[in-house]
Design a protein around this motif. Structure first.
Motif, PDB file in Angstrom:
ATOM      1  N   ILE A   1      -2.668  -5.182   6.677  1.00 29.20           N
ATOM      2  CA  ILE A   1      -2.800  -6.632   6.558  1.00 29.20           C
ATOM      3  C   ILE A   1      -4.269  -7.052   6.618  1.00 29.20           C
ATOM      4  O   ILE A   1      -4.719  -7.905   5.858  1.00 29.20           O
ATOM      5  CB  ILE A   1      -1.975  -7.337   7.662  1.00 29.20           C
TER       6      ILE A   1
ATOM      7  N   ASP B   1       9.890 -10.827  -0.719  1.00 28.93           N
ATOM      8  CA  ASP B   1       8.852 -10.473   0.256  1.00 28.93           C
ATOM      9  C   ASP B   1       7.516 -10.206  -0.439  1.00 28.93           C
ATOM     10  O   ASP B   1       6.661  -9.510   0.121  1.00 28.93           O
ATOM     11  CB  ASP B   1       9.273  -9.251   1.088  1.00 28.93           C
TER      12      ASP B   1
ATOM     13  N   ARG C   1      -3.485  -3.526  -2.792  1.00 25.53           N
ATOM     14  CA  ARG C   1      -3.628  -2.379  -1.879  1.00 25.53           C
ATOM     15  C   ARG C   1      -3.114  -1.101  -2.542  1.00 25.53           C
ATOM     16  O   ARG C   1      -2.442  -0.287  -1.909  1.00 25.53           O
ATOM     17  CB  ARG C   1      -2.911  -2.683  -0.555  1.00 25.53           C
TER      18      ARG C   1
ATOM     19  N   TYR D   1      -2.893 -14.497   5.618  1.00 23.39           N
ATOM     20  CA  TYR D   1      -3.964 -13.565   5.238  1.00 23.39           C
ATOM     21  C   TYR D   1      -5.335 -14.244   5.389  1.00 23.39           C
ATOM     22  O   TYR D   1      -6.302 -13.845   4.744  1.00 23.39           O
ATOM     23  CB  TYR D   1      -3.784 -13.072   3.802  1.00 23.39           C
TER      24      TYR D   1
ATOM     25  N   HIS E   1       0.372 -13.365  12.071  1.00 20.65           N
ATOM     26  CA  HIS E   1       0.714 -12.259  11.168  1.00 20.65           C
ATOM     27  C   HIS E   1       0.055 -10.980  11.663  1.00 20.65           C
ATOM     28  O   HIS E   1       0.662  -9.921  11.711  1.00 20.65           O
ATOM     29  CB  HIS E   1       0.232 -12.618   9.760  1.00 20.65           C
TER      30      HIS E   1
ATOM     31  N   HIS F   1      14.316  -9.303   7.511  1.00 19.63           N
ATOM     32  CA  HIS F   1      14.241  -7.830   7.575  1.00 19.63           C
ATOM     33  C   HIS F   1      15.476  -7.274   8.282  1.00 19.63           C
ATOM     34  O   HIS F   1      16.409  -6.840   7.655  1.00 19.63           O
ATOM     35  CB  HIS F   1      12.959  -7.288   8.251  1.00 19.63           C
TER      36      HIS F   1
ATOM     37  N   GLY G   1       1.171  -5.242   0.670  1.00 14.99           N
ATOM     38  CA  GLY G   1       1.266  -4.021   1.453  1.00 14.99           C
ATOM     39  C   GLY G   1       2.619  -3.346   1.420  1.00 14.99           C
ATOM     40  O   GLY G   1       2.717  -2.122   1.305  1.00 14.99           O
ATOM     41  N   THR G   2       3.687  -4.134   1.540  1.00 12.80           N
ATOM     42  CA  THR G   2       5.002  -3.526   1.696  1.00 12.80           C
ATOM     43  C   THR G   2       5.995  -3.900   0.596  1.00 12.80           C
ATOM     44  O   THR G   2       7.100  -3.356   0.563  1.00 12.80           O
ATOM     45  CB  THR G   2       5.633  -3.908   3.057  1.00 12.80           C
TER      46      THR G   2
ATOM     47  N   TYR H   1       2.319   3.724   7.417  1.00 15.29           N
ATOM     48  CA  TYR H   1       1.946   2.305   7.305  1.00 15.29           C
ATOM     49  C   TYR H   1       1.375   1.787   8.624  1.00 15.29           C
ATOM     50  O   TYR H   1       0.339   1.124   8.647  1.00 15.29           O
ATOM     51  CB  TYR H   1       3.182   1.489   6.885  1.00 15.29           C
TER      52      TYR H   1
ATOM     53  N   HIS I   1       9.863 -12.759  11.193  1.00 13.28           N
ATOM     54  CA  HIS I   1       9.909 -11.365  10.744  1.00 13.28           C
ATOM     55  C   HIS I   1      10.447 -10.564  11.920  1.00 13.28           C
ATOM     56  O   HIS I   1       9.734 -10.375  12.918  1.00 13.28           O
ATOM     57  CB  HIS I   1       8.516 -10.854  10.408  1.00 13.28           C
TER      58      HIS I   1
ATOM     59  N   ASN J   1       4.339  -9.217  -1.347  1.00 17.05           N
ATOM     60  CA  ASN J   1       3.106  -9.057  -0.563  1.00 17.05           C
ATOM     61  C   ASN J   1       2.425  -7.761  -0.978  1.00 17.05           C
ATOM     62  O   ASN J   1       3.073  -6.865  -1.517  1.00 17.05           O
ATOM     63  CB  ASN J   1       3.424  -9.103   0.949  1.00 17.05           C
TER      64      ASN J   1
ATOM     65  N   HIS K   1       4.882 -13.739   0.405  1.00 18.52           N
ATOM     66  CA  HIS K   1       3.475 -13.857   0.826  1.00 18.52           C
ATOM     67  C   HIS K   1       2.643 -13.809  -0.456  1.00 18.52           C
ATOM     68  O   HIS K   1       1.719 -13.023  -0.569  1.00 18.52           O
ATOM     69  CB  HIS K   1       3.060 -12.679   1.699  1.00 18.52           C
TER      70      HIS K   1
HETATM   71  N1  DI6 Z   1       6.134  -8.717   5.698  1.00 17.32           N
HETATM   72  C1  DI6 Z   1       4.962  -8.738   6.372  1.00 17.32           C
HETATM   73  O1  DI6 Z   1       4.448  -9.702   6.752  1.00 17.32           O
HETATM   74  C2  DI6 Z   1       4.505  -7.383   6.678  1.00 17.32           C
HETATM   75  N2  DI6 Z   1       5.607  -6.645   6.141  1.00 17.32           N
HETATM   76  C3  DI6 Z   1       6.492  -7.454   5.578  1.00 17.32           C
HETATM   77  O2  DI6 Z   1       7.524  -7.092   5.024  1.00 17.32           O
HETATM   78  C4  DI6 Z   1       3.163  -6.930   6.208  1.00 17.32           C
HETATM   79  C5  DI6 Z   1       2.659  -7.321   4.883  1.00 17.32           C
HETATM   80  C6  DI6 Z   1       1.411  -6.543   4.510  1.00 17.32           C
HETATM   81  O3  DI6 Z   1       1.318  -5.334   4.766  1.00 17.32           O
HETATM   82  O4  DI6 Z   1       0.458  -7.134   3.929  1.00 17.32           O
END
Ligand code: DI6
Ligand code: FE
Length: 411
Positions: free
Chosen positions: A106, A319, A83, A146, A179, A267, A323-324, A96, A244, A321, A76
């Motif tokens: 997100i 992955d 963040r 996003y 998403h 995942h 956030g994670t 989370y 996902h 991104n 992503h």
């Molecule tokens: N992929 C995702 O889309 C979500 N977690 C992941 O592993 C959230 C991504 C986010 O928190 O921005």
């Protein structure tokens, strides 16, 4: 440059890891590899090279290893801002999912991404992609998701396409409108999915911006039923799907993906053995994401023994991104796949080459060294390919080629 030479480019004085077989590296020692018209024309032991060691360009591998260019099949990486503040909140004990439910997560990145101009989004994202590319990545998958309005999703996907040119690599896009539920649709998830199916997806697909359709199937995101609706629409439009699946809970995501012959289910920490069996039957690739597992301090590992027992092809990805998994190193994912999940270094390398290509439907174009495939290559200053998974924080990439041409954004 001499016209009429037998090859456009020739690599000598190196070893090859072809990743041709289901197991192992496919090692060819003291090898040669020749390219014509952007494709691998010949490879094998150097003594058997036909036509002499003549080419328009000859590269000296200096005793290193040549592999297929690496493939990051789940990112992503187009987003604005970051963040770090949410990371601090999680470290102080907030969950989370709770942060997501209270409008952060997100949605915080959605607000920042909607505000950024297309050029600003490109600038911020190129920093991340250059880092990936510097580690030998020649193909990257990039998701939208996003934006969550047609204008902002289009902006993300256009940036993804432009990034391919800026960083000299192949970009595969996935539309991830499903998403998160935008606040404009609070309490009306079904209406939002309908909007995706009726307007956003067909319009963006018609503009050539969508290579596949992805969704986030989770209690904090979309239900299996809503995903089914979206995937049915994707099929009508002739677009492959990926999912996902089962990251935070078992939603039956693996089986759902398999029912739709998904290219990949990603995942899978909470997937049941039934789901894994279904994925084996449908040829769906399991994409493991050790960066997210690590960063969320997950305790539950994906079911590697079942994946192996049912011979599901395993890939892994960054992955990338905010956030994670704020991660721009695919090599680090190789190491983590081994240390955290128990893969062998050979399985890990196959997971970012051969099987990652399959997760993108590119198995006839990339991910292996074989005559006829595009010459997407990475050269490594290592004594053996296992070192790519062994060391972390190192970057032994000494060259990267896209369709036989030296790629410009390498180190
Ligand atoms: N992929 C995702 O889309 C979500 N977690 C992941 O592993 C959230 C991504 C986010 O928190 O921005
Ligand atoms: Fe993801």
């Amino acid at each position: 440059m001499h016209a009429g030479e037998p090859w456009d480019a020739l690599w000598l004085n190196l070893h090859l890891a072809t990743l041709e077989l289901e197991r192992g590296y496919g090692e060819i020692r003291d090898a040669a590899l020749a390219v014509r018209d952007g494709r691998i024309a010949w490879l094998g032991p150097r003594q058997e090279l036909p036509g002499g060691e003549r080419a328009q360009i000859v590269y000296d591998g200096r005793g290193g290893w040549l592999t297929p260019g690496l493939i990051d099949c789940h990112t992503h990486l187009v987003y604005a801002g970051n963040r770090a503040e949410e990371f601090e909140r999680r470290l102080a004990g907030e969950a989370y999912e709770d942060i997501a439910r209270s409008g952060g997560g997100i949605m915080a990145t959605v607000r920042a991404t909607r505000e950024a101009s297309e050029d600003e989004l490109l600038r911020q994202s190129a920093v991340r992609l250059r880092h990936l590319a510097g580690e030998g990545v020649t193909t990257v998958e990039i998701k939208s998701g996003y934006g969550l309005t047609i204008e902002s999703e289009r902006k993300m996907l256009r940036v993804a396409r432009r990034l391919g040119e800026v960083c000299d690599l192949r970009v595969c896009t996935s539309f991830l409108g499903a998403h998160a539920l935008p606040s404009e649709y609070a309490g009306r998830g079904d209406d939002y999915i309908e909007r995706l199916c009726a307007e956003m997806l067909p319009a963006l697909a018609a503009e050539g911006l969508v290579d596949a359709v992805d969704a986030y199937c989770e209690r904090i995101a979309f239900s299996p039923k809503q995903v089914e609706r979206l995937f049915a629409r994707a099929r009508e439009l002739g677009l492959p799907v990926r999912l996902h699946a089962d990251q935070l809970s078992d939603c039956g995501g693996g089986a759902l993906a398999a029912r739709h012959a998904a290219l990949s289910a990603d995942h899978l920490e909470y997937s049941s053995e039934d789901s894994i069996r279904a994925m084996a039957r449908s040829g769906t690739v399991a994409v493991l994401l050790p960066g997210a597992f690590y960063f969320l301090r997950e305790a539950r590992r994906p079911p590697l023994p079942a994946l192996r027992a049912h011979r599901v092809p395993i890939a892994m990805a960054s992955d990338c991104n905010p956030g994670t998994s704020p991660c721009t190193s695919l090599l680090l994912m190789l190491n983590m796949a081994c240390t955290l999940f128990g893969l062998t270094p050979a399985e890990a390398l196959a997971g970012v080459t051969r099987n990652a290509a399959r997760a993108l439907g590119l198995q006839r174009e990339a991910g292996r060294l074989a005559a006829g495939l595009q010459a997407d290559l990475a050269l490594w200053d290592v004594r053996h390919p296992a070192e790519l998974a062994y060391a972390f924080g190192a970057n032994p990439c000494s060259g990267r080629w896209r369709a036989g041409r030296l790629a410009s954004s390498g180190r």
